[in-house]
Design a protein around this motif. Structure first.
Motif: not given
Length: 199
Positions: A28-34
């Motif tokens: 649910q959470r793309n680490k690259l976009l954090q």
């Protein structure tokens, strides 16, 4: 499709096609976009490559529109890899095929936002000066530790294009002569694998 680049150019290959299952098993959470310091992880990684290299090919997963948009806006040449789920090697091969006329490549990971531009420049320069493989080494109090990114000359293109699976180019680095480039850059060891790593 092959793009023509200057014969002496080193091209950046940014691998940004992974699913990051360790970061978020549910996807649910793309680490690259954090965010880190107000910008997505992958933006930092790409910006540091672009600060040094005239061309950066960013490999994203099929349907990775949000990551692709961020990287395209920065000036990366974005290519989608439909085989990304088969492992890191597929993404690397895909990126290399889009820059196979280059004199060499600095292969960087999208989840390593702390690598300094000076490190990337040192790796590229080492290959330009005749090294076949250049690996950064962070000098610690107890010995040296190798990290990423890694630079390759054209000599290893056939081996790189033959890669498969999830080990990337580790075997090529292990089985060949490597130029170690000592850098004062702990960022070569820091990747974003789990949420606490964002701190």
């Amino acid at each position: 499709m092959t793009n023509t680049v200057a014969a002496n150019a080193i091209v950046g290959i940014l691998l940004a096609a992974g699913r990051g299952r360790r970061f978020d098993p549910l996807g649910q959470r793309n680490k690259l976009l954090q965010p880190i310091d107000g910008e997505p992880v992958v933006v930092h990684s790409a910006r540091h490559l672009l600060a040094v290299l005239p061309r950066v090919v960013a490999v994203v997963r099929d349907g990775g529109d949000a990551v692709a948009a961020q990287l395209a806006a920065l000036g990366c040449e974005v290519v989608e890899c439909t085989e990304a789920d088969s492992g890191m090697a597929a993404s690397l091969v895909h990126g290399l095929r889009h820059a196979d006329a280059a004199a060499g490549w600095v292969v960087a990971l999208g989840d390593m936002p702390r690598v300094r531009p000076a490190t990337i420049a040192a790796l590229a320069r080492t290959v330009e000066q005749g090294a076949d493989i250049a690996v950064p080494v962070y000098r610690k109090e107890v010995g040296n530790e190798r990290g990423n990114p890694v630079a390759f000359s054209r000599r290893h293109l056939p081996q790189l294009l033959a890669l498969a699976g999830d080990r990337g180019a580790r075997g090529i680095v292990r089985d060949n002569i490597v130029n170690e480039v000592v850098v004062d850059d702990p960022g070569i060891l820091l990747d974003i694998d789990t949420p606490p790593d964002l701190q």
